[in-house]
Design a protein around this motif. Structure first.
Motif, PDB file in Angstrom:
ATOM      1  N   TYR A  67       0.878  -1.102  -0.076  1.00 61.91           N
ATOM      2  CA  TYR A  67       0.075   0.170   0.073  1.00 61.91           C
ATOM      3  C   TYR A  67       0.952   1.086  -0.019  1.00 61.91           C
ATOM      4  O   TYR A  67       1.908   1.241   0.591  1.00 61.91           O
ATOM      5  CB  TYR A  67      -0.836   0.061   1.276  1.00 61.91           C
ATOM      6  CG  TYR A  67      -1.882  -1.270   1.220  1.00 61.91           C
ATOM      7  CD1 TYR A  67      -3.000  -1.175   0.410  1.00 61.91           C
ATOM      8  CD2 TYR A  67      -1.573  -2.240   2.289  1.00 61.91           C
ATOM      9  CE1 TYR A  67      -3.867  -2.457   0.370  1.00 61.91           C
ATOM     10  CE2 TYR A  67      -2.426  -3.238   2.195  1.00 61.91           C
ATOM     11  CZ  TYR A  67      -3.338  -3.436   1.308  1.00 61.91           C
ATOM     12  OH  TYR A  67      -4.503  -4.399   1.285  1.00 61.91           O
ATOM     13  N   SER A  69       0.579   4.313   1.385  1.00 62.67           N
ATOM     14  CA  SER A  69       0.990   4.580   2.783  1.00 62.67           C
ATOM     15  C   SER A  69       1.957   3.863   3.536  1.00 62.67           C
ATOM     16  O   SER A  69       2.955   4.453   4.038  1.00 62.67           O
ATOM     17  CB  SER A  69      -0.273   4.687   3.770  1.00 62.67           C
ATOM     18  OG  SER A  69      -0.976   3.220   3.670  1.00 62.67           O
ATOM     19  N   ILE A 259       1.323   9.085  -1.345  1.00 58.80           N
ATOM     20  CA  ILE A 259       0.177   8.390  -0.878  1.00 58.80           C
ATOM     21  C   ILE A 259      -0.976   8.478  -1.851  1.00 58.80           C
ATOM     22  O   ILE A 259      -1.316   9.664  -1.968  1.00 58.80           O
ATOM     23  CB  ILE A 259      -0.042   8.610   0.766  1.00 58.80           C
ATOM     24  CG1 ILE A 259       0.988   8.151   1.421  1.00 58.80           C
ATOM     25  CG2 ILE A 259      -1.096   7.904   1.219  1.00 58.80           C
ATOM     26  CD1 ILE A 259       1.204   8.562   2.909  1.00 58.80           C
ATOM     27  N   ASP A 260      -1.544   7.688  -1.891  1.00 60.31           N
ATOM     28  CA  ASP A 260      -2.781   7.486  -3.163  1.00 60.31           C
ATOM     29  C   ASP A 260      -3.616   6.729  -2.439  1.00 60.31           C
ATOM     30  O   ASP A 260      -3.687   5.513  -2.518  1.00 60.31           O
ATOM     31  CB  ASP A 260      -2.362   7.119  -4.325  1.00 60.31           C
ATOM     32  CG  ASP A 260      -3.645   7.204  -5.235  1.00 60.31           C
ATOM     33  OD1 ASP A 260      -4.849   7.634  -4.957  1.00 60.31           O
ATOM     34  OD2 ASP A 260      -3.210   7.029  -6.512  1.00 60.31           O
ATOM     35  N   GLN A 261      -4.768   7.219  -1.758  1.00 59.91           N
ATOM     36  CA  GLN A 261      -5.741   6.521  -1.142  1.00 59.91           C
ATOM     37  C   GLN A 261      -6.876   5.764  -2.050  1.00 59.91           C
ATOM     38  O   GLN A 261      -7.146   4.520  -1.721  1.00 59.91           O
ATOM     39  CB  GLN A 261      -6.733   7.515  -0.313  1.00 59.91           C
ATOM     40  CG  GLN A 261      -7.459   8.778  -0.992  1.00 59.91           C
ATOM     41  CD  GLN A 261      -6.901   9.844  -1.229  1.00 59.91           C
ATOM     42  OE1 GLN A 261      -5.502   9.800  -1.135  1.00 59.91           O
ATOM     43  NE2 GLN A 261      -7.449  11.023  -1.761  1.00 59.91           N
ATOM     44  N   LYS A 262      -6.993   6.333  -3.268  1.00 61.31           N
ATOM     45  CA  LYS A 262      -7.671   5.565  -4.335  1.00 61.31           C
ATOM     46  C   LYS A 262      -7.034   4.193  -4.561  1.00 61.31           C
ATOM     47  O   LYS A 262      -7.519   3.242  -4.695  1.00 61.31           O
ATOM     48  CB  LYS A 262      -7.909   6.378  -5.444  1.00 61.31           C
ATOM     49  CG  LYS A 262      -8.812   7.693  -5.198  1.00 61.31           C
ATOM     50  CD  LYS A 262     -10.151   7.123  -4.596  1.00 61.31           C
ATOM     51  CE  LYS A 262     -10.999   8.308  -4.208  1.00 61.31           C
ATOM     52  NZ  LYS A 262     -12.317   8.040  -3.728  1.00 61.31           N
ATOM     53  N   ASP A 264      -4.837   2.603  -2.692  1.00 62.17           N
ATOM     54  CA  ASP A 264      -4.789   1.914  -1.671  1.00 62.17           C
ATOM     55  C   ASP A 264      -6.235   0.836  -1.550  1.00 62.17           C
ATOM     56  O   ASP A 264      -6.009  -0.152  -1.326  1.00 62.17           O
ATOM     57  CB  ASP A 264      -4.771   2.274  -0.318  1.00 62.17           C
ATOM     58  CG  ASP A 264      -2.881   2.727  -0.447  1.00 62.17           C
ATOM     59  OD1 ASP A 264      -2.256   2.503  -1.255  1.00 62.17           O
ATOM     60  OD2 ASP A 264      -2.639   3.452   0.607  1.00 62.17           O
ATOM     61  N   SER A 265      -7.092   1.710  -1.905  1.00 61.68           N
ATOM     62  CA  SER A 265      -8.561   1.124  -1.625  1.00 61.68           C
ATOM     63  C   SER A 265      -8.448   0.122  -2.917  1.00 61.68           C
ATOM     64  O   SER A 265      -9.068  -0.989  -2.892  1.00 61.68           O
ATOM     65  CB  SER A 265      -9.604   2.422  -2.097  1.00 61.68           C
ATOM     66  OG  SER A 265      -9.593   3.111  -1.058  1.00 61.68           O
TER      67      SER A 265
END
Length: 552
Positions: A67, A69, A259-262, A264-265
């Motif tokens: 991930y 993060s 960091i790319d939250q999308k 990681d999702s």
């Protein structure tokens, strides 16, 4: 402003002051040394901290760091490791540029100070010796003058006395003359020594002491300048690493911004997507019509005939048997058939990629051996070409085995992705599903594979064939094993039509025994009586395990 003229009489105080200056310099050296030790200790603690939170190799924790993060956190740890390195640089530079340099300078300073004050004491001793000589000649002159006065007075007394003989008077006169001459000599000697002393004293206070004190002053001023330069170096050593430390901090910021939250999702979806479709709507049951709410073949067939959506494991596929194959708790099946379709596809794809890498590695090794053999053929003195034949044959055999293994996994992968036509049991057995020695030939399956959006099986005919092939083995496994003890009970929340092998039909509100809880695949194994048992979706039942089962 000169110590030689202003402090001509402060020899002892200057000696104490210069010793104090050296003590201050040594104290500063000790301060810098302790600073270097602190920097080293801090760097060591930072490195240990970074190492402590690094993921362990070949562990589940390492897999979690895919991930963004977590990758940013790893970058943070790496930057902190580099940050610690800069504190080690500070320690090393302070030790080499300040401590070593000043320690050598202090030794030189002590030697110079000792030499200057030695010259000063020597000049003091010389002037003191001259003073003593002056005092001695002065006392001698004084004594001779007194003796001459007494001799003159005695002569005059003898000369005035008529009873004294002429010889005694002459003797007294000669004695007075001798004493008078001695007094004159002492006077001349005293005068000479006095002139010499005054000259020496003038030289001492106006030449020797000023020169010596001037050297001491210059020495002290050099010490002060050197200490100031060391303080500048102290600051400069810190300043030199600021750009690199800034880059470390910039790296941390850059990692944080990456960091790319999308993403990681999306990775969570890829990691846990089963490939199944959610169950369809529950059919309305009309209680105005008298009916007995029990499980029967008629009710099941009626519900099927009325077009009720099938609550099947893969949505479209009827033959999805993976949840019902007996779980091997000792090892994972080679074809990963214990996993949901999407996860199985990923595992198979990963296995194929690993095998392709191994094949490439073996091929590179074969090429290297072939080139070496050619060299030996052209230059026999370098080695025997025949000695490489065995190795070459071994590598070629390994490549062939890996290719066979790859084809086997590619066949399974193609089946999961629904790209292969239905095959008979005999063809399936020949494909390597049951015999790994005879893998099937799959044309361009690695290039043509394309899974469906939901990751489930897309060809009904293939799934039906697979269900028929595996059903016999499945039934045999259940027949051979002892009945499992009940570990709790469950209540059906919805009606479930178990149309696939290994499943069991339940009616809403029905209470059954739980003999195997959900292992993470979304299915719970239940029993109605000694002869009826199977799997139902975990979300369709409310499970209540016995206390002993929970504790175990």
């Amino acid at each position: 402003m000169s110590w030689g003229t202003e402090l001509w009489d402060q020899f002892d105080n200057l000696e104490k002051h210069t010793q104090w200056g050296i003590d201050i310099l040594e104290k500063y050296i000790k301060f810098v040394k302790e600073r270097t030790e602190i920097e080293l200790s801090y760097a060591k603690q930072l490195r240990n901290l970074s190492k402590k939170y690094q993921p362990k190799k070949n562990s589940k924790e390492e897999e979690e760091y895919k991930y963004t993060s977590c990758k940013a956190f790893i970058s943070n740890l790496n930057e902190m490791n580099d940050y610690a390195g800069q504190h080690e640089v500070i320690s090393e530079n302070m030790a080499s540029q300040i401590i070593v340099d000043l320690a050598r300078y202090v030794q030189e300073l002590k030697q110079e100070r000792k030499s200057n004050f030695h010259d000063g004491r020597k000049a003091q001793q010389h002037i003191e010796t001259c003073w003593k000589q002056l005092e001695s000649s002065k006392r001698r002159f004084e004594r001779d003058c007194k003796e001459a006065d007494r001799a003159q007075q005695y002569f005059e007394k003898m000369d005035a006395d008529i009873n004294v003989t002429k010889a005694d008077v002459e003797k007294a006169r000669q004695q007075a003359q001798i004493r008078h001459q001695m007094a004159e000599d002492s006077k001349a000697d005293y005068s000479s020594i006095l002139q010499k002393f005054n000259h020496e004293q003038h030289e001492y206070y106006h030449t020797h002491i000023p020169n010596i004190f001037q050297k001491i002053q210059e020495m002290e001023e050099r010490r002060i300048v050197r200490m100031g330069e060391s303080m500048k170096t102290y600051a400069e050593v810190d300043r030199q690493v600021i750009p690199i430390i800034g880059k470390c901090l910039d790296g941390i910021v850059k990692a944080a911004e990456s960091i790319d939250q999308k993403n990681d999702s999306q990775l969570v979806i890829e990691a846990y997507k089963s490939g199944f479709e959610p169950p369809g709507d529950i059919e309305f049951e009309d209680y105005t019509q008298p009916m007995k709410r029990t499980v029967s073949d008629n009710s099941l067939s009626n519900s099927r005939g009325e077009g009720k959506p099938d609550l099947k494991f893969g949505g479209k596929s009827k033959g999805k048997l993976w949840p019902f194959i007996k779980k091997n708790k000792g090892a994972t099946p080679e074809d990963f058939s214990n996993l949901p379709p999407e996860q199985r596809r990923k595992k198979l794809q990963q296995k194929v990629d690993e095998l392709n890498k191994e094949i490439q590695k073996e091929m590179d090794q074969r090429d290297a051996i072939t080139k070496m053999k050619d060299v030996y053929l052209k230059n026999p003195q370098m080695g025997d070409p025949a000695s490489l034949d065995h190795k070459l044959a071994e590598v070629s055999q390994n490549i062939e085995k890996l290719r066979v293994e790859t084809q086997k996994f590619e066949a399974w992968l193609a089946e999961v992705e629904g790209r292969l036509p239905a095959r008979s049991e005999q063809a399936r057995r020949q494909s390597g599903l049951y015999d790994s020695q005879n893998p099937p030939t799959v044309n361009n399956c690695a290039q043509d594979r394309e899974s469906s959006p939901d990751g489930s099986y897309t060809e009904e005919q293939s799934q039906e064939s697979e269900m028929k092939v595996l059903a016999t083995d499945f039934d045999d496994e259940f027949d051979d094993e002892e009945p499992l003890p009940a570990i709790g009970t469950c209540k059906a929340l919805y009606t479930f039509e178990g149309q696939n092998e290994g499943t069991i039909s339940v009616v809403e509100g029905e209470t059954l025994y739980v003999i195997e809880e959900d292992k993470g695949d979304g299915w719970t194994r239940i029993r109605r009586n000694e002869d009826e048992e199977g799997y139902v979706p975990t979300s369709y039942v409310e499970v209540c395990l016995d206390k002993n089962a929970k504790d175990s």
